[in-house]
Each structure stands twice: as structure tokens, then as C-alpha cells.
Design a protein around this motif. Structure first.
Motif, PDB file in Angstrom:
ATOM      1  N   LEU A  97     -28.116 -47.401  77.771  1.00 25.28           N
ATOM      2  CA  LEU A  97     -27.853 -47.762  79.165  1.00 25.28           C
ATOM      3  C   LEU A  97     -28.136 -49.244  79.389  1.00 25.28           C
ATOM      4  O   LEU A  97     -27.341 -49.959  80.014  1.00 25.28           O
ATOM      5  CB  LEU A  97     -28.717 -46.903  80.088  1.00 25.28           C
ATOM      6  CG  LEU A  97     -28.672 -47.232  81.581  1.00 25.28           C
ATOM      7  CD1 LEU A  97     -27.305 -46.873  82.156  1.00 25.28           C
ATOM      8  CD2 LEU A  97     -29.761 -46.471  82.330  1.00 25.28           C
ATOM      9  N   CYS A 144     -25.326 -52.332  80.169  1.00 24.45           N
ATOM     10  CA  CYS A 144     -25.454 -53.224  81.317  1.00 24.45           C
ATOM     11  C   CYS A 144     -25.440 -54.678  80.864  1.00 24.45           C
ATOM     12  O   CYS A 144     -24.825 -55.536  81.513  1.00 24.45           O
ATOM     13  CB  CYS A 144     -26.734 -52.908  82.087  1.00 24.45           C
ATOM     14  SG  CYS A 144     -26.923 -53.834  83.623  1.00 24.45           S
ATOM     15  N   GLN A 194     -23.404 -52.714  86.969  1.00 25.52           N
ATOM     16  CA  GLN A 194     -24.371 -51.625  87.082  1.00 25.52           C
ATOM     17  C   GLN A 194     -23.913 -50.412  86.281  1.00 25.52           C
ATOM     18  O   GLN A 194     -22.740 -50.041  86.314  1.00 25.52           O
ATOM     19  CB  GLN A 194     -24.545 -51.243  88.554  1.00 25.52           C
ATOM     20  CG  GLN A 194     -25.667 -50.235  88.795  1.00 25.52           C
ATOM     21  CD  GLN A 194     -25.824 -49.915  90.257  1.00 25.52           C
ATOM     22  OE1 GLN A 194     -25.237 -48.952  90.760  1.00 25.52           O
ATOM     23  NE2 GLN A 194     -26.606 -50.737  90.960  1.00 25.52           N
ATOM     24  N   GLN A 195     -24.852 -49.803  85.567  1.00 21.23           N
ATOM     25  CA  GLN A 195     -24.579 -48.621  84.748  1.00 21.23           C
ATOM     26  C   GLN A 195     -25.563 -47.525  85.131  1.00 21.23           C
ATOM     27  O   GLN A 195     -26.670 -47.798  85.596  1.00 21.23           O
ATOM     28  CB  GLN A 195     -24.735 -48.947  83.252  1.00 21.23           C
ATOM     29  CG  GLN A 195     -23.855 -50.088  82.761  1.00 21.23           C
ATOM     30  CD  GLN A 195     -22.396 -49.724  82.737  1.00 21.23           C
ATOM     31  OE1 GLN A 195     -22.036 -48.587  82.377  1.00 21.23           O
ATOM     32  NE2 GLN A 195     -21.532 -50.652  83.148  1.00 21.23           N
ATOM     33  N   SER A 196     -25.135 -46.275  84.959  1.00 12.18           N
ATOM     34  CA  SER A 196     -26.015 -45.143  85.285  1.00 12.18           C
ATOM     35  C   SER A 196     -25.781 -44.020  84.292  1.00 12.18           C
ATOM     36  O   SER A 196     -24.711 -43.931  83.662  1.00 12.18           O
ATOM     37  CB  SER A 196     -25.755 -44.637  86.713  1.00 12.18           C
ATOM     38  OG  SER A 196     -24.433 -44.164  86.832  1.00 12.18           O
ATOM     39  N   THR A 197     -26.777 -43.146  84.172  1.00  9.58           N
ATOM     40  CA  THR A 197     -26.689 -41.991  83.286  1.00  9.58           C
ATOM     41  C   THR A 197     -27.705 -40.957  83.726  1.00  9.58           C
ATOM     42  O   THR A 197     -28.637 -41.267  84.486  1.00  9.58           O
ATOM     43  CB  THR A 197     -26.943 -42.407  81.824  1.00  9.58           C
ATOM     44  OG1 THR A 197     -26.717 -41.278  80.968  1.00  9.58           O
ATOM     45  CG2 THR A 197     -28.391 -42.849  81.619  1.00  9.58           C
ATOM     46  N   THR A 198     -27.540 -39.735  83.302  1.00  9.41           N
ATOM     47  CA  THR A 198     -28.513 -38.663  83.543  1.00  9.41           C
ATOM     48  C   THR A 198     -28.867 -38.046  82.206  1.00  9.41           C
ATOM     49  O   THR A 198     -28.029 -37.974  81.296  1.00  9.41           O
ATOM     50  CB  THR A 198     -27.943 -37.592  84.486  1.00  9.41           C
ATOM     51  OG1 THR A 198     -26.723 -37.076  83.925  1.00  9.41           O
ATOM     52  CG2 THR A 198     -27.676 -38.163  85.867  1.00  9.41           C
ATOM     53  N   GLU A 254     -32.406 -39.528  86.284  1.00 10.41           N
ATOM     54  CA  GLU A 254     -31.226 -40.343  86.510  1.00 10.41           C
ATOM     55  C   GLU A 254     -31.634 -41.786  86.281  1.00 10.41           C
ATOM     56  O   GLU A 254     -32.565 -42.288  86.914  1.00 10.41           O
ATOM     57  CB  GLU A 254     -30.696 -40.175  87.930  1.00 10.41           C
ATOM     58  CG  GLU A 254     -29.483 -41.058  88.205  1.00 10.41           C
ATOM     59  CD  GLU A 254     -29.043 -41.021  89.656  1.00 10.41           C
ATOM     60  OE1 GLU A 254     -27.917 -41.455  89.956  1.00 10.41           O
ATOM     61  OE2 GLU A 254     -29.837 -40.564  90.506  1.00 10.41           O
ATOM     62  N   ILE A 314     -30.580 -45.869  86.211  1.00 14.21           N
ATOM     63  CA  ILE A 314     -29.643 -46.858  86.748  1.00 14.21           C
ATOM     64  C   ILE A 314     -30.080 -48.229  86.243  1.00 14.21           C
ATOM     65  O   ILE A 314     -31.247 -48.610  86.390  1.00 14.21           O
ATOM     66  CB  ILE A 314     -29.618 -46.852  88.285  1.00 14.21           C
ATOM     67  CG1 ILE A 314     -29.210 -45.459  88.803  1.00 14.21           C
ATOM     68  CG2 ILE A 314     -28.672 -47.911  88.816  1.00 14.21           C
ATOM     69  CD1 ILE A 314     -29.284 -45.338  90.301  1.00 14.21           C
ATOM     70  N   THR A 337     -29.204 -52.375  86.346  1.00 15.86           N
ATOM     71  CA  THR A 337     -28.478 -53.415  87.081  1.00 15.86           C
ATOM     72  C   THR A 337     -29.035 -54.770  86.718  1.00 15.86           C
ATOM     73  O   THR A 337     -30.237 -54.903  86.438  1.00 15.86           O
ATOM     74  CB  THR A 337     -28.573 -53.185  88.600  1.00 15.86           C
ATOM     75  OG1 THR A 337     -27.783 -54.160  89.279  1.00 15.86           O
ATOM     76  CG2 THR A 337     -30.005 -53.303  89.082  1.00 15.86           C
ATOM     77  N   ARG A 381     -35.012 -42.171  88.376  1.00 14.49           N
ATOM     78  CA  ARG A 381     -35.256 -41.234  89.463  1.00 14.49           C
ATOM     79  C   ARG A 381     -35.493 -39.850  88.864  1.00 14.49           C
ATOM     80  O   ARG A 381     -34.659 -39.327  88.130  1.00 14.49           O
ATOM     81  CB  ARG A 381     -34.056 -41.214  90.408  1.00 14.49           C
ATOM     82  CG  ARG A 381     -34.227 -40.336  91.634  1.00 14.49           C
ATOM     83  CD  ARG A 381     -33.076 -40.562  92.578  1.00 14.49           C
ATOM     84  NE  ARG A 381     -33.070 -41.950  93.040  1.00 14.49           N
ATOM     85  CZ  ARG A 381     -31.973 -42.550  93.499  1.00 14.49           C
ATOM     86  NH1 ARG A 381     -30.821 -41.915  93.545  1.00 14.49           N
ATOM     87  NH2 ARG A 381     -32.048 -43.801  93.915  1.00 14.49           N
TER      88      ARG A 381
END
Length: 586
Positions: free
Chosen positions: A310, A314, A320-324, A335, A337, A339, A354
Motif C-alpha cells: 500500500l 502510494c 491516495q491508496q486504500s486496502t482492507t 482498513e 489508507i 496519502t 481504521r
């Protein structure tokens, strides 16, 4: 703070003194030369005057005695008084008179350059080395006249060493005066430089202070020169600096408080993948301390390749990148994130984590609740529909069958009514809309009241229900009706899962500051994996032997106990019965 060698005071003073010494030395050299020249000129002028005066006197004597014999005492006397050498040469007589007769050479005297000039009628002077004494001397020669004719020449001679001694004395006095002047100038320069550098030292000391890590304002000054202006400028700068520091400190405190109390984890990573900041939430998520995380590689801190990827994505994309993902072994649902921090921290990436575990579990509980409610409602509703269809298809024509079907429909409606009531009751309890009407009540009274209400149901199930509660237990401040409801729910479950001939015991005891109630049965028991979930809504440990219950009784009991500030738990072994406990603070 400063060494003498590095102080600007000593540098300026040393340079000033050096310049003074060079100036004094140059002046001294020039003064020596000038003094010597002036002394020679003065001595020459004085000797010429003396020579002219002596020449007049000698001329008078020659008029009285042309042989010149009376001049000899005159020469000796004046030479002694004036401390000079006096030489006279008479041209016609070809004789010479000298105050130093031992050094007299008449022929040589007549040929001396200065005597030749005087015999020619010219007053002259010169400095030259005398051949006999081999020392430099100042020589002044003037002509002697008789009847307007040059009759001879008179010469005065003084050793140059005597003049140099007088010159040296003058130079020495001048040197002492110069040294005194240099010293006085150095002292005055030191005072002047101190006046300049002292405020600078105060300013420097205030800027370099480390007492309390706060810059100190230099001493106020009323000076109107550049130093005063500099001091006031530094004071203004320090005042603004303190204001900015206080603002930054307040912002940092706010920022630290926000980071510390955030439930989301924050990690800041530089362009090299080194962790530069981590907040307490992230420390808790990844089970690592701040000391262990700071200046360590990201992979060492998060220990999960998906989070490292992740960060790399970025960095590569600049967006911005996100993953779970789900972590192990804690099985946390996260989660992530990532940035960029842009121009604020070029190359650095902010990672936000998160924790979705609670939300996922709540979602699972919601799904289970909907599924359970649907299941619990579907069964009686399907039964009611089947009974209604059977009656509609002709069962009404058979009174005994119709009465049997209507009785079953009434039973199903009672089950639905009970389920709705328990759901509403549980909802009110969970939302805090059921106030507790507390009174001082003895535990033994609560136990006997619950047993009396459940005694008939236990007898129908061929189960022995009894108690041996100590009547001396202290009273507790509770809502008797709600606490009795808890006991009845527990007794109801115990009767339901205890086979005929079994035994159920309801009692209480004191433990520290709590009164502990318990319901012990000899029933079928509960599997270990089900013990953690039996207090959830609609959960049934054994649906095949649930007896048609709603699965809400234990959940209601848990909420009522917790509303009293207590806790509830269970112990059980399959086939050996179960014991349900709940404690109430005294």
C-alpha cells in the motif's frame, strides 16, 4: 562562553595596539632622524654665532698684537668655558693656535677644507671625521679680518658624539612620552570597545541561553546608536519568537492530544520507508511501542506485506491508496489508507489504519439477529398458515379437529406475543428506558419469591427445586422485580434443559463486596465453545433441544444484571449440568 583569543574585543584591541605600536615606531624613527637633523642645524647655527663672536674678539686682539701671542690664553679660556675645540690659523704669520696643542699640525690645519673656505672669506660648516682622533665632528670655520683683509681663520669643533647624546636623550624622552601615549590610547580604546562589545555579549548570551530552553530578552537600552538599534531589534525578534513558540507549542499540544486520543492508527513514513511518527492507536493495533517503531523500517513495524505494498503504491502513483485486510493472530479487520503529505513533508507518506473489527462484528450480530428473528417468526407463522389452510379446507366441519387446531393456533399466537414482548423489553432495557426502582432488599427474600413462582413448573417437569440461602446475608440496593425476573429466566432455562428427576438449586453467598447468586442444575450442560455466546440474543446452544424458546431470556438477564452494576457468567460441562452466576454489589 567566549575565550580571550576568540573575543572580538581582544581582536580589535590587539589590532589597535599593533597599529599604535607601528605608528609609534615609525614616528620614533622619523623623530630620531628629525631630532638629529634639527640638533645639528641648531648646533651649527649656534657654533656659527659663537665663532663670529670669537672672531670679532680675536680680530681686536690681532690689531693690538699682530704676532698673535695674546690670543693663546683667549683660546684656551673660551675652549674650556664652551667645552669646544678652538683652532686659529694666521695666514701671514703662518702660525696656528689650538686649544688642544697636542693635536695641532699647522700645515695640516691650513689645508683643512673648512679652513681653506674660511681663508677664502667664506663662513662654512661641515661634518667629517678628523684624521687624528678618528671621530666624527661638527666643524664651523669663519674668516678673521684685519683692515678688511682676511688675516686668518677661526674654527670651532665639537664631537658629533656629544650632539648624538643630546639627541638620544631627546629621543628617549620622546619614546617615553610615546609609550605613555600608546598605553593611554590602549586604555581608552579598551573602554570604547567594551562599550561596543558589552551589549553584543548580552545579546549573544540571551540568544545562546539553555537554562529553560527559552530565549531571554537582553537588557533594555536607551542608546540611540547602532548598538542600541541592534538591541531593540533583537528584543523585537525574541518577543516575536516567543509568541511563535507559544503558538507552535499550543498547536503541537493540540496535535499530540488529537493523535493520542484518535481511535484510528497513524504512521508517518519517509521516502526511504523509515517510520518517523506513530500514535498510540497504531501502537496498539500492531502491538509495538513507540521506541521500538521510530526510525525502524515500515515492514518491521506493521509486519504485513499488503500494508507495505500500500505504501509502495502510494509512492509510485502519488495518489491516495486504500486496502482492507485481516491481521494475524489477533484477527483484526483493518482498513488502510495511504496519502502523500505533499509540500508539507516532501516524500513522506501518512498511513491511516481504521480498526473495522467491531463494526464487522456488529454487522455479523445484525445479520444473525435478522436471521434469528426471521427464523423465529417464520416457524410460528408457517404453522399458523398451515393450520388456517387446514381449517379452511374442511377441518371446520369436524368440531373436535377444529378445536384442536384452534388450540394450536392459540399456542403459536402466545409464542409470537411472548417473542414480541421480550424483544420490546430487551429494546427498552438496552436503550435505558426502563428505570430501576431500587429498594433495600434481602437476597433470601428474592430467592424465596422466585422459587415460589417457579415451583409449580418444576413439579410438572418432575424436577426438585430447592434453596439453602443464608438468611443473614446483608440487604442490597436493587430493583426487586427486575432482579427476580433475572432469577426466573435462569430457573426457566434450567428447568427446560434438566431431564425429569433432576435437581435445581438457587442460592446466594457473599464474596468481598458482592452478593453472588447462582442457579445450579443437573441438566445436559453446555459445550465450551457455546459458553461465550449464550448471552447473545436468539442464540441457542442446542437448537434440537431448545424447546421452542425465543433465545432472549439470557440476553435480558445479562442487561438487567449489568444495569445493577454487576456481571453474569456461566460454568458448565456437557452431561454434568450447568451453573449460572451473577454478582450484585452491596
Amino acid at each position: 562562553m567566549f575565550s580571550l583569543r576568540s573575543s572580538i574585543l581582544w581582536r580589535i584591541l590587539l589590532l589597535f595596539v599593533l597599529l599604535l605600536l607601528i605608528s609609534a615606531a615609525t614616528t620614533q624613527i622619523a623623530l630620531t632622524a628629525v631630532a638629529q637633523n634639527m640638533l645639528i642645524q641648531t648646533s651649527t647655527h649656534s657654533l656659527q654665532n659663537q665663532a663670529l663672536l670669537l672672531a670679532q674678539q680675536a680680530t681686536s686682539m690681532l690689531k693690538a698684537d699682530p704676532s698673535g701671542q695674546i690670543i693663546t690664553p683667549f683660546v684656551e679660556q673660551n675652549a674650556h668655558e664652551l667645552e669646544l675645540r678652538i683652532s686659529i690659523y694666521l695666514k701671514e704669520q703662518r702660525i696656528a693656535i689650538d686649544s688642544q696643542p697636542e693635536a695641532l699640525d699647522v700645515q695640516r690645519l691650513a689645508l683643512e677644507p673648512e679652513m681653506q673656505q674660511a681663508l677664502a672669506g667664506n663662513t662654512n660648516s661641515r661634518i667629517r671625521r678628523r684624521e687624528l682622533s678618528l671621530e666624527d665632528a661638527l666643524l664651523v670655520a669663519v674668516p678673521l679680518y684685519t683692515q678688511d683683509k682676511v688675516a686668518g681663520a677661526l674654527r670651532l669643533s665639537i664631537p658629533l658624539a656629544r650632539l648624538q647624546q643630546d639627541s638620544a636623550l631627546l629621543v628617549r624622552n620622546a619614546l617615553l612620552l610615546t609609550i605613555a601615549w600608546v598605553f593611554l590610547a590602549g586604555v581608552l580604546a579598551s573602554l570604547l570597545i567594551h562599550q561596543i562589545t558589552h551589549p553584543l555579549r548580552l545579546i549573544t548570551r540571551s540568544l545562546l541561553t539553555t537554562d529553560d530552553e527559552r530565549l531571554k530578552v537582553p537588557t533594555q537600552t536607551d542608546r540611540l546608536d547602532e548598538i542600541g538599534q541592534l538591541t531593540r531589534a533583537v528584543n523585537q525578534i525574541i518577543t516575536r519568537y516567543h509568541a511563535q513558540i507559544e503558538t507552535l507549542s499550543a498547536e503541537q499540544t493540540t496535535f499530540s492530544a488529537v493523535l493520542s486520543h484518535m481511535t484510528d492508527g497513524i504512521i508517518i513514513v519517509d521516502r526511504d520507508g523509515t517510520v518517523k511518527m506513530i500514535n498510540p492507536a497504531a501502537q496498539s493495533i500492531f502491538n509495538i511501542s513507540e521506541q521500538e517503531a521510530i526510525n525502524k523500517r515500515l515492514v518491521e513495524v506493521v509486519r504485513h506485506h499488503q500494508l507495505v505494498e500500500l505504501w509502495q503504491d502510494c509512492i509510485r502513483t502519488g495518489t491516495q491508496q486504500s486496502t482492507t485486510l485481516e491481521t494475524t493472530p489477533d484477527r483484526l479487520s483493518l482498513e488502510g489508507i495511504a496519502t502523500t503529505l505533499g509540500e508539507t513533508l516532501p516524500g513522506s507518506i501518512l498511513l491511516l489504519f481504521r480498526d473495522l473489527t467491531r463494526l464487522r462484528r456488529l454487522e455479523m450480530v445484525r445479520r444473525d439477529f435478522v436471521s434469528n428473528v426471521s427464523h423465529e417468526l417464520r416457524t410460528p407463522l408457517a404453522s399458523l398458515k398451515a393450520l388456517a389452510e387446514t381449517l379452511n379446507e374442511g377441518a371446520l366441519e369436524d368440531p373436535p379437529a377444529a378445536r384442536r387446531f384452534l388450540k394450536r393456533m392459540d399456542s403459536e399466537i402466545d409464542n409470537l406475543t411472548q417473542m414480541v414482548q421480550e424483544l420490546l423489553e430487551l429494546s427498552r432495557i438496552e436503550s435505558g428506558r426502563v428505570p430501576l426502582e431500587r429498594t433495600l432488599t434481602f437476597p433470601s427474600q428474592l430467592i424465596h419469591s422466585a422459587i415460589e413462582r417457579m415451583q409449580l413448573q418444576a413439579e410438572r417437569a418432575a424436577i426438585k427445586l430447592h434453596t439453602d440461602c443464608d438468611t443473614e446475608l446483608p440487604a442490597i440496593y436493587v430493583d426487586p422485580q427486575r432482579l427476580e425476573q433475572v432469577m426466573i429466566n435462569l430457573l426457566h432455562n434450567a428447568i427446560k434443559f434438566t431431564p425429569p428427576g433432576g435437581e435445581i438449586k438457587l442460592s446466594a453467598y457473599q464474596e468481598a463486596n458482592n452478593i453472588v447468586f447462582y442457579v445450579k442444575d443437573s441438566g445436559v450442560g453446555i459445550a465450551p465453545e457455546a459458553l461465550e455466546r449464550i448471552f447473545e440474543r436468539f442464540y441457542k446452544a442446542d437448537r434440537s433441544r431448545s424447546g421452542g424458546g425465543t433465545g432472549l431470556g439470557l440476553s435480558i438477564a445479562r442487561h438487567l444484571v449489568e444495569a445493577h452494576g454487576g456481571k453474569i457468567w456461566a460454568q458448565s460441562q456437557p452431561g454434568k449440568g450447568s451453573t449460572f452466576y451473577f454478582s450484585i454489589p452491596k
